[in-house]
Design a protein around this motif. Structure first.
Motif, PDB file in Angstrom:
ATOM      1  N   HIS A 162     -22.812  12.506  29.272  1.00  0.00           N
ATOM      2  CA  HIS A 162     -21.753  12.584  28.257  1.00  0.00           C
ATOM      3  C   HIS A 162     -20.670  11.553  28.523  1.00  0.00           C
ATOM      4  CE1 HIS A 162     -18.041  14.162  26.352  1.00  0.00           C
ATOM      5  NE2 HIS A 162     -18.884  14.513  25.385  1.00  0.00           N
ATOM      6  N   ALA A 163     -20.246  11.442  29.772  1.00  0.00           N
ATOM      7  CA  ALA A 163     -19.195  10.483  30.121  1.00  0.00           C
ATOM      8  C   ALA A 163     -19.659   9.042  29.894  1.00  0.00           C
ATOM      9  CB  ALA A 163     -18.767  10.681  31.574  1.00  0.00           C
ATOM     10  N   ALA A 164     -20.893   8.761  30.286  1.00  0.00           N
ATOM     11  CA  ALA A 164     -21.414   7.410  30.130  1.00  0.00           C
ATOM     12  C   ALA A 164     -21.564   7.040  28.657  1.00  0.00           C
ATOM     13  CB  ALA A 164     -22.755   7.280  30.854  1.00  0.00           C
ATOM     14  N   LEU A 165     -22.092   7.958  27.847  1.00  0.00           N
ATOM     15  CA  LEU A 165     -22.251   7.679  26.424  1.00  0.00           C
ATOM     16  C   LEU A 165     -20.901   7.511  25.737  1.00  0.00           C
ATOM     17  CD1 LEU A 165     -25.172   9.994  25.219  1.00  0.00           C
ATOM     18  CD2 LEU A 165     -25.172   7.511  25.458  1.00  0.00           C
ATOM     19  N   THR A 166     -19.939   8.334  26.113  1.00  0.00           N
ATOM     20  CA  THR A 166     -18.603   8.220  25.539  1.00  0.00           C
ATOM     21  C   THR A 166     -18.009   6.843  25.825  1.00  0.00           C
ATOM     22  OG1 THR A 166     -18.211  10.601  25.749  1.00  0.00           O
ATOM     23  CG2 THR A 166     -16.271   9.177  25.491  1.00  0.00           C
ATOM     24  N   ALA A 167     -18.163   6.386  27.052  1.00  0.00           N
ATOM     25  CA  ALA A 167     -17.649   5.066  27.428  1.00  0.00           C
ATOM     26  C   ALA A 167     -18.356   3.966  26.643  1.00  0.00           C
ATOM     27  CB  ALA A 167     -17.816   4.842  28.928  1.00  0.00           C
ATOM     28  N   TRP A 220     -26.627  -0.999  23.859  1.00  0.00           N
ATOM     29  CA  TRP A 220     -26.654  -0.015  24.940  1.00  0.00           C
ATOM     30  C   TRP A 220     -27.397  -0.577  26.155  1.00  0.00           C
ATOM     31  CZ3 TRP A 220     -29.918   5.074  24.967  1.00  0.00           C
ATOM     32  CH2 TRP A 220     -29.427   5.945  25.966  1.00  0.00           C
ATOM     33  N   ILE A 221     -28.479  -1.300  25.896  1.00  0.00           N
ATOM     34  CA  ILE A 221     -29.219  -1.937  26.993  1.00  0.00           C
ATOM     35  C   ILE A 221     -28.306  -2.879  27.766  1.00  0.00           C
ATOM     36  CG2 ILE A 221     -31.017  -3.670  27.452  1.00  0.00           C
ATOM     37  CD1 ILE A 221     -32.649  -2.286  25.201  1.00  0.00           C
ATOM     38  N   ASN A 222     -27.532  -3.672  27.045  1.00  0.00           N
ATOM     39  CA  ASN A 222     -26.585  -4.579  27.713  1.00  0.00           C
ATOM     40  C   ASN A 222     -25.552  -3.800  28.518  1.00  0.00           C
ATOM     41  OD1 ASN A 222     -27.916  -6.733  26.540  1.00  0.00           O
ATOM     42  ND2 ASN A 222     -26.500  -6.899  24.822  1.00  0.00           N
ATOM     43  N   TRP A 223     -25.105  -2.695  27.956  1.00  0.00           N
ATOM     44  CA  TRP A 223     -24.126  -1.850  28.640  1.00  0.00           C
ATOM     45  C   TRP A 223     -24.703  -1.276  29.932  1.00  0.00           C
ATOM     46  CZ3 TRP A 223     -19.147   0.037  28.483  1.00  0.00           C
ATOM     47  CH2 TRP A 223     -18.898   1.205  29.196  1.00  0.00           C
ATOM     48  N   LEU A 224     -25.911  -0.764  29.832  1.00  0.00           N
ATOM     49  CA  LEU A 224     -26.555  -0.170  31.006  1.00  0.00           C
ATOM     50  C   LEU A 224     -26.733  -1.188  32.124  1.00  0.00           C
ATOM     51  CD1 LEU A 224     -29.244   2.026  29.209  1.00  0.00           C
ATOM     52  CD2 LEU A 224     -27.337   2.868  30.570  1.00  0.00           C
ATOM     53  N   GLN A 225     -27.061  -2.402  31.746  1.00  0.00           N
ATOM     54  CA  GLN A 225     -27.245  -3.443  32.761  1.00  0.00           C
ATOM     55  C   GLN A 225     -25.942  -3.744  33.493  1.00  0.00           C
ATOM     56  OE1 GLN A 225     -29.382  -6.800  31.301  1.00  0.00           O
ATOM     57  NE2 GLN A 225     -29.718  -7.656  33.328  1.00  0.00           N
ATOM     58  N   GLN A 226     -24.840  -3.560  32.806  1.00  0.00           N
ATOM     59  CA  GLN A 226     -23.532  -3.808  33.417  1.00  0.00           C
ATOM     60  C   GLN A 226     -23.003  -2.592  34.171  1.00  0.00           C
ATOM     61  OE1 GLN A 226     -21.133  -4.988  30.081  1.00  0.00           O
ATOM     62  NE2 GLN A 226     -22.388  -6.795  29.647  1.00  0.00           N
ATOM     63  N   HIS A 227     -23.645  -1.448  34.011  1.00  0.00           N
ATOM     64  CA  HIS A 227     -23.176  -0.208  34.649  1.00  0.00           C
ATOM     65  C   HIS A 227     -24.331   0.494  35.368  1.00  0.00           C
ATOM     66  CE1 HIS A 227     -20.215  -1.078  31.483  1.00  0.00           C
ATOM     67  NE2 HIS A 227     -19.344  -0.461  32.251  1.00  0.00           N
ATOM     68  N   GLN A 228     -25.069  -0.274  36.149  1.00  0.00           N
ATOM     69  CA  GLN A 228     -26.282   0.241  36.781  1.00  0.00           C
ATOM     70  C   GLN A 228     -25.998   1.369  37.769  1.00  0.00           C
ATOM     71  OE1 GLN A 228     -28.625  -2.959  38.453  1.00  0.00           O
ATOM     72  NE2 GLN A 228     -28.239  -4.306  36.714  1.00  0.00           N
ATOM     73  N   ASP A 231     -24.370   4.748  35.424  1.00  0.00           N
ATOM     74  CA  ASP A 231     -25.013   5.354  34.262  1.00  0.00           C
ATOM     75  C   ASP A 231     -26.406   5.840  34.650  1.00  0.00           C
ATOM     76  OD1 ASP A 231     -26.307   5.871  31.732  1.00  0.00           O
ATOM     77  OD2 ASP A 231     -24.691   4.707  30.807  1.00  0.00           O
ATOM     78  N   PRO A 232     -26.668   7.137  34.536  1.00  0.00           N
ATOM     79  CA  PRO A 232     -27.972   7.690  34.964  1.00  0.00           C
ATOM     80  C   PRO A 232     -29.155   7.187  34.143  1.00  0.00           C
ATOM     81  CG  PRO A 232     -26.648   9.359  33.840  1.00  0.00           C
ATOM     82  CD  PRO A 232     -25.751   8.191  34.059  1.00  0.00           C
ATOM     83  N   LEU A 233     -28.901   6.638  32.952  1.00  0.00           N
ATOM     84  CA  LEU A 233     -30.007   6.151  32.123  1.00  0.00           C
ATOM     85  C   LEU A 233     -30.543   4.797  32.598  1.00  0.00           C
ATOM     86  CD1 LEU A 233     -31.189   7.635  29.599  1.00  0.00           C
ATOM     87  CD2 LEU A 233     -28.913   8.444  30.252  1.00  0.00           C
ATOM     88  N   TRP A 234     -29.823   4.126  33.492  1.00  0.00           N
ATOM     89  CA  TRP A 234     -30.297   2.827  33.968  1.00  0.00           C
ATOM     90  C   TRP A 234     -31.682   2.916  34.605  1.00  0.00           C
ATOM     91  CZ3 TRP A 234     -30.541  -2.148  33.753  1.00  0.00           C
ATOM     92  CH2 TRP A 234     -31.106  -2.857  34.810  1.00  0.00           C
TER      93      TRP A 234
END
Length: 348
Positions: A162-167, A220-228, A231-234
């Protein structure tokens, strides 16, 4: 609506429709990559994978009938003045994807399916619901999500996601994009809206909301790469990414070229045809503006080719025959490499 997006691919100078289609389809031959480079649409590589050639050519025919495209040669079209006006208007009104470059290095379609199931599972987990229909029945995707879930701290996972998606959603600059992303999700007692339902809600067309949904995933993919690390989805995304758009074999050839600069030696050592070595180097040059062009092209040859094409800015339609007539020793590899170099220079 589809014809509008096809119109955006053309320019006032001739472009080959089949080359543009192959870019959208995701073919990674040098000829397709070169078509994408000269047309300035490499960021769309593989992003319209499911579109049949018949539909693309039918859209081109409609645009020609409407007087917005004109055929200059077999398989080639360019914008008419009416087409230029229409294109300028569409760029102000249509949704234009911002992050489709993700397709170059990521299996976006696979991640879309995996992430949608993962978010559904987390939603149902938070509400302690074990009886629900999964958003996909693909056994491979289900196994991947189950493996990921076993590695997560279940008591904390809901809050972390929830926190990661909100961000992430807060970072999106297009007002409708968070709505498309969130309302398209399937979760606890929420089936998720279709593209048609989203289009009706937002006053857009279904094709447009579909593109928005895909673009949101790419962002979102770009975001995840920057927050490895946060973010648990990485961990779901990582196996679906490669470090570069350049193929591994082409990169190995390039690394050998940097060391030896001997194409015949590289072909022998790597047990490749010389033509394959050249194809590899052209592929790398297309993706890498810093390619050492001067290692292949002498200053004399570059000056000769510059003189030949000095008043012809349409690089894609330069003629190898014209160049070879003026420089009989020229081979096609050198000619294509020079074209690629000039494309990079034009784009700065």
């Amino acid at each position: 609506m589809f014809t509008d997006y096809v119109l955006l691919l053309f320019s006032p100078t001739p472009r080959r429709a089949k080359g543009l289609f192959n870019v959208l389809r995701g073919r990674r031959t040098v000829s397709t990559l070169f078509a994408g480079l000269t047309a300035g649409c490499l960021e769309l590589l593989d992003s319209w994978h499911g579109v049949p050639l018949e539909d693309f050519m039918a859209a081109t025919a409609v645009l020609e009938e409407n007087g917005q495209l004109v055929s200059t040669a077999t398989g080639c079209w360019q914008l008419t003045p009416a087409g230029e006006q229409r294109q300028a208007k569409l760029r102000q009104t249509l949704y234009l994807p911002q992050a489709f470059q993700a397709f170059q290095t990521t299996d976006v379609r696979r991640f879309m399916a995996v992430s949608q199931l993962a978010l559904q599972v987390v939603s149902e987990l938070v509400h302690h619901d074990r009886h629900y229909y999964p958003v996909t029945t693909d056994p491979g995707i289900q196994v991947q999500v189950k493996r990921w879930l076993r590695q997560q701290p279940k008591s904390e996972l809901g809050g972390q996601v929830h926190a990661a998606l909100t961000a992430f959603l807060t970072s999106l600059s297009v007002p409708d994009l968070p709505t498309v992303f969130v309302q398209g999700l399937t979760g606890y007692q929420e089936p998720g809206l279709t593209n048609e339902q989203l289009a009706e809600q937002l006053g857009r067309q279904p094709l447009e909301t579909g593109l928005m949904r895909t673009d949101a995933i790419c962002q979102w993919i770009n975001w995840l790469q920057q927050h490895q690390t946060t973010d648990p989805l990485w961990n779901l995304l990582a196996p679906l990414k490669q470090s570069s758009a350049i193929s591994k074999s082409a990169w190995q050839t390039y690394q050998a070229f940097v060391k030896t600069n001997q194409l015949a030696t590289i072909a022998q050592t790597r047990r490749l045809k010389l033509s394959t070595v050249r194809e590899h180097l052209l592929e790398v040059a297309i993706w890498l503006p810093q390619f050492p062009f001067e290692s292949v092209l002498s200053s004399t040859l570059m000056q000769q080719l510059t003189t030949i094409f000095v008043n012809r800015p349409d690089i894609a339609n330069w003629s190898f025959q014209d160049a070879q007539a003026a420089v009989p020793t020229l081979d096609f590899f050198e000619f294509r490499l020079f074209q690629i170099m000039r494309c990079h220079h034009v784009r700065g």
